[in-house]
Structures are given as structure tokens and as C-alpha cells.
Write a protein that holds these residues in place. Sequence first.
Motif, PDB file in Angstrom:
ATOM      1  N   SER A 374       0.839  -1.389  -0.094  1.00 18.23           N
ATOM      2  CA  SER A 374       0.038  -0.145  -0.210  1.00 18.23           C
ATOM      3  C   SER A 374       1.107   1.442  -0.078  1.00 18.23           C
ATOM      4  O   SER A 374       0.423   2.405   0.058  1.00 18.23           O
ATOM      5  N   ALA A 375       2.161   1.046  -0.137  1.00 14.60           N
ATOM      6  CA  ALA A 375       3.116   2.157   0.001  1.00 14.60           C
ATOM      7  C   ALA A 375       2.864   3.174  -1.287  1.00 14.60           C
ATOM      8  O   ALA A 375       2.633   2.725  -2.452  1.00 14.60           O
ATOM      9  N   VAL A 376       2.911   4.273  -1.009  1.00 17.67           N
ATOM     10  CA  VAL A 376       2.796   5.341  -2.201  1.00 17.67           C
ATOM     11  C   VAL A 376       4.116   6.334  -2.175  1.00 17.67           C
ATOM     12  O   VAL A 376       4.341   6.599  -1.040  1.00 17.67           O
ATOM     13  N   LEU A 377       4.354   6.779  -3.324  1.00 12.17           N
ATOM     14  CA  LEU A 377       5.488   7.889  -3.519  1.00 12.17           C
ATOM     15  C   LEU A 377       5.185   9.441  -2.846  1.00 12.17           C
ATOM     16  O   LEU A 377       3.968   9.878  -3.166  1.00 12.17           O
ATOM     17  N   ARG A 378       5.905   9.677  -1.977  1.00  6.68           N
ATOM     18  CA  ARG A 378       5.769  10.880  -1.214  1.00  6.68           C
ATOM     19  C   ARG A 378       6.866  11.827  -1.366  1.00  6.68           C
ATOM     20  O   ARG A 378       7.852  11.438  -1.448  1.00  6.68           O
ATOM     21  N   GLU A 379       6.752  13.319  -1.468  1.00  4.60           N
ATOM     22  CA  GLU A 379       7.771  14.145  -1.688  1.00  4.60           C
ATOM     23  C   GLU A 379       7.556  14.957  -0.309  1.00  4.60           C
ATOM     24  O   GLU A 379       6.624  15.685  -0.268  1.00  4.60           O
ATOM     25  N   PHE A 380       8.898  15.124   0.170  1.00  6.14           N
ATOM     26  CA  PHE A 380       8.868  16.346   1.330  1.00  6.14           C
ATOM     27  C   PHE A 380      10.227  16.996   1.139  1.00  6.14           C
ATOM     28  O   PHE A 380      11.117  16.625   0.425  1.00  6.14           O
ATOM     29  N   GLU A 381       9.958  18.320   1.397  1.00  3.00           N
ATOM     30  CA  GLU A 381      11.093  19.134   1.577  1.00  3.00           C
ATOM     31  C   GLU A 381      11.445  19.410   2.934  1.00  3.00           C
ATOM     32  O   GLU A 381      10.791  19.953   3.622  1.00  3.00           O
TER      33      GLU A 381
END
Length: 431
Positions: A374-381
Motif C-alpha cells: 500500500s506504499a505510495v510515493l511521497r515528496e518532502f522538502e
Amino acid sequence: MGEVSRGARALVVCPDIRGQSHDLDPQARLAEAEGLALAIGIVVADSFVLPVRQIRPGTLFGAGQVDNIAIACEQHESELIVIDGALSPIQQRNLEEKLGRKVIDRTGLILEIFGERAATAEGRLQVELAHLDYQQSRLVRSWTHLERQRGGFGFLGGPGETQIEADRRMIRQRMGRLRRELEQVRKTRGLHRDRRERAPWPVVALVGYTNAGKSTLFNRLTGAEVMAEDLLFATLDPTMRAITLPGIEKAILSDTVGFISDLPTQLVAAFRATLEEVTAADIICHVRDISNSSTQAQKTQVLQVLRDLGVVEGEEASIPILEIWNKWDQLSPDDAEELAQQADDDDMVMAASALTGEGVPALLERLGELLTTSAVLREFELPASAGRQIAWLHAHGEVITNEDAGEGDDGPVRRISVRLNPKELGQFENL
């Protein structure tokens, strides 16, 4: 009746009543009844199936059959008779009078096991409630435990079994108090589940027919010394331990009470709170004793309980169910070859032996895969100075990119793309 205790010699009788259908055949039911008796320390002196063409309201069996039971008791020096079926209070009393021995039915025997095995305050509450529900129409045993609580309830004798007059009103009041206490337990368990969902470690619940090897597998996966004997109902209270899986730093493994065919309705209701742990799981591992000739019937029983809990509706499950075909080491080579082909064709089936460890590494890999699908791609700054958070993402997620994103108010910024499942994301946000 004299008192009967652990080590008592018992005659186990399985009534095969015409017109009544069961998932297990009579011989399998008899073997299960023997297992129940052994689980409470009873010595099975003899056992047999007894066909019942017509139920006798007063004794269940016909007069000739009662005589045959009496003869078998004499021959095998049995002081206890276990009837693998439900007896009415009148039938139980009449059989005891005619046979001159203590008689307990299937429900009484299971309750005795529950009373001995229940290890937590919650388990004891549930056992006592089920016991009172069962006994309120019988009132033939002592009730000193209503004033002085203890773990077991004296079907087979023991402390407190003096013959006293039981008070129905006192029993009803006690049941009312127990229900209120259990309701509080359910609320507390609900709070614990909420906290786990926020916390948020994935939960893997082991379920299965009693004696399928759940506790042995639990010990194999966690290194914990949970009671794991070759006994029916060896586990009653859920036991939880943290484990590490491939790609997942921490998951919670939960071991639950074993299911059984024809579990009396008052026991199903009383143990509902224990089984509700299953509904909070991310994955259910259905541990099956694949070497047992009744394994398919046992699977049917387990799925029925999961339906009752709302986990399974029709052919669909709201929580992924991974079948673990346990006790692989007990299969013949021919059976193992045939079943291996079936297991290979189903990605929700894993073959294993909790005893020898065979197949366990592959099982852990599969659990890791299921929990990360169920993992999805996330983007963090993040500020480059946020070393703890950046290290956490590398440790818990699958970092795709980690690149310079220029300057921010607090200095250099890193842009990190990482694959996380919902629980890992929740934990990161709580850092």
C-alpha cells in the motif's frame, strides 16, 4: 457425586444423533473430544461413538445405551463421563443418578479448560460470565466463588466446592456486573487499538483452528516463550509481540485463541472481545494444520468465525488473509508434492513448519511484501539540518531521490522522494 480432579479416568462418548449435521465426521469429533479431555488433564480410559436414533428427553440415550455406558465405566474404571454434545440440566442429573458418576458435557468441558487457561483479568471475566450463563439453569454446583473469586470454576472439583444453595438473583446480579466490566474492557481495548493505529505499527494477527500450531509459530517468529503445548485451547488470551519484517522495522504479531467446531453460543458471545483484536489487524494469518485429515472442515469453521466478526463477507475479506499451511514436516512425500503445487499457484498461501522452521524465512518475506504494497510515493522538502527526520525516512521508507532543493529560511533544503505506506506516513508526521 464424589469430586473428580486432574488425572481422573474418563469415558468419552460422542453421540451421533440421526438428522444432525456436523462439519466433522463422528470419528473426527470423537478425536477432538479426546483432545479436549486431555487438555484439562483427564486420562481418557476409553472412548466411542454412540449412534442415537431418537433423543430421549430424560437421558439423551436409550436405556440399553445407558447400561452399556455403565458397563464400559466398570470395565475401564472410569470415574468421569464426558459427553461430546449438549446435555440439558435434567439429562445431566439423570445420567449422573443412573450411572453413579460425574457427567459433564462438551460445554462444561470447554468451560473447565477456559477457566484453567485464562491468564488475564479480561480472560477470567469472560470465562466467569460464560460459566454463569451456562450454569444459571443448573444450580447443582457450589457457588462460593461468587463471594471469593478464583480462576477455575469447579466442574471437576477443587477449592470451594462445598454444596451450598445458589441464589439465582445473585447470579443475575453478578452477570450484570461482569457485563459492565467487560464493556469497560472493550472500550479500553478500543482505545488501545486507536492508539496503535496512530502509533502506527502494522498488526499481524494469527488465527486458526485450535491446535493448528499458532503459538509454536508465534514463538518461532518472536522468540517468545508463549505456552505452546500439543493441547487444544493452549492459548486463550491474545499475546502481542513486536517483530521485524523485511522492509519494516517493527510490526506487532498477535496470537489469538483457537477456533473450534460447534463452540457453544454463550462462549462465542463471551469471547467476542478477545476475538475483536482480529478486526484491528492489517493482515490476518490463517494458520492451518495441513496434515490434519479434517483441515478443510476446520478452515470452514475459522472462516465462519471471521464472517461473524465482519471480516469476511461472501468471498471477500476486508483484511488480507494469508493462509499458512503449517505442520508441513508431518506430510508424506506424496502429499507434500501435491500440496506444494497448490501452494505455488496461490500467492496468498505459504507452506511452513513452525516446529522445524521450514518455510518461515519465505513467510516473513511475504508478510513484508503484503505490508508494503500500500506504499505510495511521497515528496518532502526538509531543512538539511533535520537529520533525525531524514535518517528516519531512509530507515523506514524506500528513498527514491534525495537532492538539493536550494535555500530556505533555515538554510539549505533537501527534497526527498520516498515510498511510504499509510502507517509509516502517520508515524513520520508524529515525529
